[in-house]
Design a protein around this motif. Structure first.
Motif, mmCIF file in Angstrom:
data_model
loop_
_atom_site.group_PDB
_atom_site.id
_atom_site.type_symbol
_atom_site.label_atom_id
_atom_site.label_comp_id
_atom_site.label_asym_id
_atom_site.label_seq_id
_atom_site.Cartn_x
_atom_site.Cartn_y
_atom_site.Cartn_z
ATOM 1 N N ALA A 138 -7.265 35.484 10.889
ATOM 2 C CA ALA A 138 -6.180 36.452 11.655
ATOM 3 C C ALA A 138 -4.797 35.980 11.580
ATOM 4 N N SER A 139 -4.882 34.502 11.636
ATOM 5 C CA SER A 139 -3.560 33.851 11.761
ATOM 6 C C SER A 139 -2.663 33.863 10.291
ATOM 7 N N ILE A 140 -3.365 34.136 9.327
ATOM 8 C CA ILE A 140 -2.607 34.023 7.905
ATOM 9 C C ILE A 140 -2.008 35.616 7.763
ATOM 10 N N ALA A 141 -2.494 36.389 7.880
ATOM 11 C CA ALA A 141 -2.076 37.716 7.329
ATOM 12 C C ALA A 141 -2.487 38.920 8.300
ATOM 13 N N GLY A 142 -3.033 38.957 9.482
ATOM 14 C CA GLY A 142 -3.258 39.751 10.282
ATOM 15 C C GLY A 142 -4.585 40.795 9.468
ATOM 16 N N SER A 143 -4.977 41.793 9.645
ATOM 17 C CA SER A 143 -6.061 42.696 9.142
ATOM 18 C C SER A 143 -5.828 42.757 7.573
ATOM 19 N N ASN A 144 -5.112 42.297 6.952
ATOM 20 C CA ASN A 144 -5.235 42.309 5.352
ATOM 21 C C ASN A 144 -6.128 41.377 4.626
ATOM 22 N N VAL A 145 -6.246 40.351 5.592
ATOM 23 C CA VAL A 145 -7.175 39.188 5.290
ATOM 24 C C VAL A 145 -8.627 39.338 5.942
ATOM 25 N N GLN A 146 -9.788 39.185 5.127
ATOM 26 C CA GLN A 146 -10.859 39.416 5.622
ATOM 27 C C GLN A 146 -11.602 37.994 5.598
ATOM 28 N N ALA A 147 -12.543 37.720 6.452
ATOM 29 C CA ALA A 147 -13.259 36.528 6.187
ATOM 30 C C ALA A 147 -14.599 36.706 5.621
ATOM 31 N N GLU A 148 -14.878 36.274 4.663
ATOM 32 C CA GLU A 148 -16.067 36.613 3.690
ATOM 33 C C GLU A 148 -16.861 35.210 3.815
ATOM 34 N N ILE A 149 -17.816 35.270 4.970
ATOM 35 C CA ILE A 149 -18.651 34.082 5.121
ATOM 36 C C ILE A 149 -19.973 34.218 4.354
ATOM 37 N N VAL A 150 -20.134 33.011 3.750
ATOM 38 C CA VAL A 150 -21.324 32.883 3.013
ATOM 39 C C VAL A 150 -22.224 32.011 3.526
ATOM 40 N N LYS A 151 -23.405 31.992 3.791
ATOM 41 C CA LYS A 151 -24.345 31.099 4.495
ATOM 42 C C LYS A 151 -25.385 30.682 3.274
ATOM 43 N N GLU A 152 -25.306 29.484 2.863
ATOM 44 C CA GLU A 152 -26.116 28.845 1.960
ATOM 45 C C GLU A 152 -27.281 28.511 2.299
ATOM 46 N N ASN A 153 -28.425 28.613 1.475
ATOM 47 C CA ASN A 153 -29.747 28.269 1.683
ATOM 48 C C ASN A 153 -30.238 29.000 3.160
ATOM 49 N N PRO A 154 -30.246 30.303 2.968
ATOM 50 C CA PRO A 154 -30.774 31.163 4.328
ATOM 51 C C PRO A 154 -32.169 30.948 4.385
ATOM 52 N N ILE A 155 -32.805 31.188 5.549
ATOM 53 C CA ILE A 155 -34.362 30.939 5.822
ATOM 54 C C ILE A 155 -34.473 32.317 6.589
ATOM 55 N N GLY A 156 -35.482 33.247 5.656
ATOM 56 C CA GLY A 156 -35.804 34.457 6.162
ATOM 57 C C GLY A 156 -36.524 34.622 7.418
ATOM 58 N N ASN A 157 -37.640 33.792 7.475
ATOM 59 C CA ASN A 157 -38.384 33.460 8.666
ATOM 60 C C ASN A 157 -37.821 32.633 9.821
ATOM 61 N N PHE A 158 -37.661 32.972 10.794
ATOM 62 C CA PHE A 158 -37.293 31.969 11.795
ATOM 63 C C PHE A 158 -38.092 30.866 12.030
ATOM 64 N N THR A 160 -39.742 29.324 9.877
ATOM 65 C CA THR A 160 -39.609 28.169 9.049
ATOM 66 C C THR A 160 -38.358 27.178 9.452
ATOM 67 N N SER A 161 -37.571 27.417 10.576
ATOM 68 C CA SER A 161 -36.446 26.546 11.057
ATOM 69 C C SER A 161 -37.136 25.620 11.840
ATOM 70 N N MET A 162 -38.369 25.913 12.340
ATOM 71 C CA MET A 162 -39.058 24.745 13.260
ATOM 72 C C MET A 162 -39.699 23.648 12.380
ATOM 73 N N VAL A 163 -39.882 24.048 11.276
ATOM 74 C CA VAL A 163 -40.686 22.907 10.447
ATOM 75 C C VAL A 163 -40.268 21.688 10.372
ATOM 76 N N PRO A 164 -38.819 21.526 10.222
ATOM 77 C CA PRO A 164 -38.063 19.903 10.437
ATOM 78 C C PRO A 164 -38.425 19.392 11.443
ATOM 79 N N MET A 165 -38.507 20.207 12.841
ATOM 80 C CA MET A 165 -38.879 19.389 14.130
ATOM 81 C C MET A 165 -40.253 18.905 14.103
ATOM 82 N N ILE A 166 -41.080 19.904 13.502
ATOM 83 C CA ILE A 166 -42.668 19.835 13.470
ATOM 84 C C ILE A 166 -43.018 18.435 12.469
ATOM 85 N N LEU A 167 -42.484 18.806 11.435
ATOM 86 C CA LEU A 167 -42.777 17.490 10.540
ATOM 87 C C LEU A 167 -42.186 16.199 10.685
#
Length: 356
Positions: A138-158, A160-167
């Motif tokens: 928003a600070s660079i060029a207003g509406s001309n610039v969009q933020a393309e957010i890419v989340k690496e290593n997504p987990i489909g089943n929530f 699964t995100s509990m497994v690190p805590m369990i193990l």
């Protein structure tokens, strides 16, 4: 109502120990967490970020502007190096200025900046990174610039995100509880056998328990969840976490006796903080980070976050866990050396039993 039973209860040491636990444990959590988390989100500058400029020298000024404007500690980097750092969770965000970005800005054409984040990072870090990404575009060029957010290593089943805590963390609770009982058993058996004979027999039992628990838990979670790491990677790492937890909680009783249970409980809030799943460990003070690095569960959760989400190397946490296992085992042996042997109570067999 007669209070004689109540008076008898207070004559038993376990009653006083139970009351002490009820009072001290909430106080420990309150003191440690309120101290450790104090103004933690005011230290976002401790988080790392990388800016990759693929648009050449014409975008150098823009890259410098991004680095100065980010709330994180940002640096210029190549895409390959930055991507590796992101996969290892060493940086919270990777920003890519794409080719022809400045040209599109000059033409007032729609364009975008790419922001890469690692899904295995804590929600605090992800939220802070997403907020910074949108503010930056928003600070660079207003509406001309969009933020393309890419989340690496997504987990489909929530789940699964509990497994690190369990193990990584729940096993510490399990073996902490187990060693409370093992401590009682050891005190009883020491009356009949030599202390070293009891110790090594107990280690054999703990070895078997560790192998069984590791195999059961890893098998369940490997087939029930979608994990990036292989079965043997998970099994081997869990085995190291399990033995580190067993050795650490055993050491507490070897050094502090019955008070070892309270010491183990006192380590729980430190490990939850330093695990990095609530807030990034980088936001904690150096003291809490050092303490967390010396505890098994915090290393376990950090390592499993990498294995479950991305299957990447966890060499640093393996080193920490290995040192914890060796050092705590040696301390247990030293503590046992200093302890006096309890008088062994020999049971005289009667003639009938001897004849049989």
């Amino acid at each position: 109502m007669r209070l004689q039973p109540l008076r008898e209860m207070f004559k038993i040491p376990n009653t006083k120990v139970g009351i002490a636990f009820a009072i001290i444990v909430p106080l420990l959590f309150s003191i440690i967490w309120l101290t450790g988390y104090h103004d933690a989100t005011d230290h976002l500058d401790r988080l790392q970020a990388a800016v990759v400029n693929e648009d050449g020298t014409q975008a150098d000024a823009l890259a410098d502007q991004m680095i100065d404007g980010l709330p994180f500690d940002a640096k210029l980097a190549s895409y390959a190096d930055a991507k590796e750092q992101l996969d290892q969770n060493n940086i919270a965000m990777l920003i890519v200025i794409p080719e022809a970005f400045t040209e599109n800005l000059a033409k007032q054409s729609d364009t975008s900046l790419k922001f890469y984040m690692n899904s295995s990072n804590s929600q605090v870090a992800l939220s802070a990174a997403e907020s910074a990404a949108r503010q930056m575009t928003a600070s660079i060029a207003g509406s001309n610039v969009q933020a393309e957010i890419v989340k690496e290593n997504p987990i489909g089943n929530f789940a699964t995100s509990m497994v690190p805590m369990i193990l990584g963390f729940i096993v510490f609770i399990a073996f902490m509880t187990m060693n409370i009982q093992m401590n009682i058993v050891t005190q009883i058996v020491n009356r009949k056998f030599g202390k070293w004979q009891v110790f090594w027999n107990k280690q054999l039992l703990l070895l078997i328990i560790g192998l069984v628990v590791t195999t059961i838990t890893v098998t369940i979670h490997y087939f029930a969840n979608d994990t990036a790491a292989s079965y043997m990677q998970l099994w081997g790492y869990e085995l190291l976490v399990v033995f580190a937890c067993i050795s650490f909680t055993q050491m507490s009783f070897a050094i502090f006796g019955n008070a070892g249970a309270l010491f183990n409980v006192a380590m729980i809030p430190f490990q939850l903080m330093a695990a990095g799943n609530i807030i990034p460990a980088d936001l904690l003070s150096p003291v809490f980070r050092v303490i967390g690095a010396a505890l098994p569960a915090s290393n376990g959760v950090q390592g499993f976050s990498q294995l479950i989400y991305a299957g990447h190397s966890v060499s640093s946490t393996i080193l920490h866990l290995g040192l914890i296992l060796v050092i705590t085992f040696l301390l247990s042996c030293l503590a046992l050396m200093w302890k006096k042997q309890q008088p062994i109570q020999y049971v005289k067999k009667d003639d009938t039993a001897a004849a049989v």
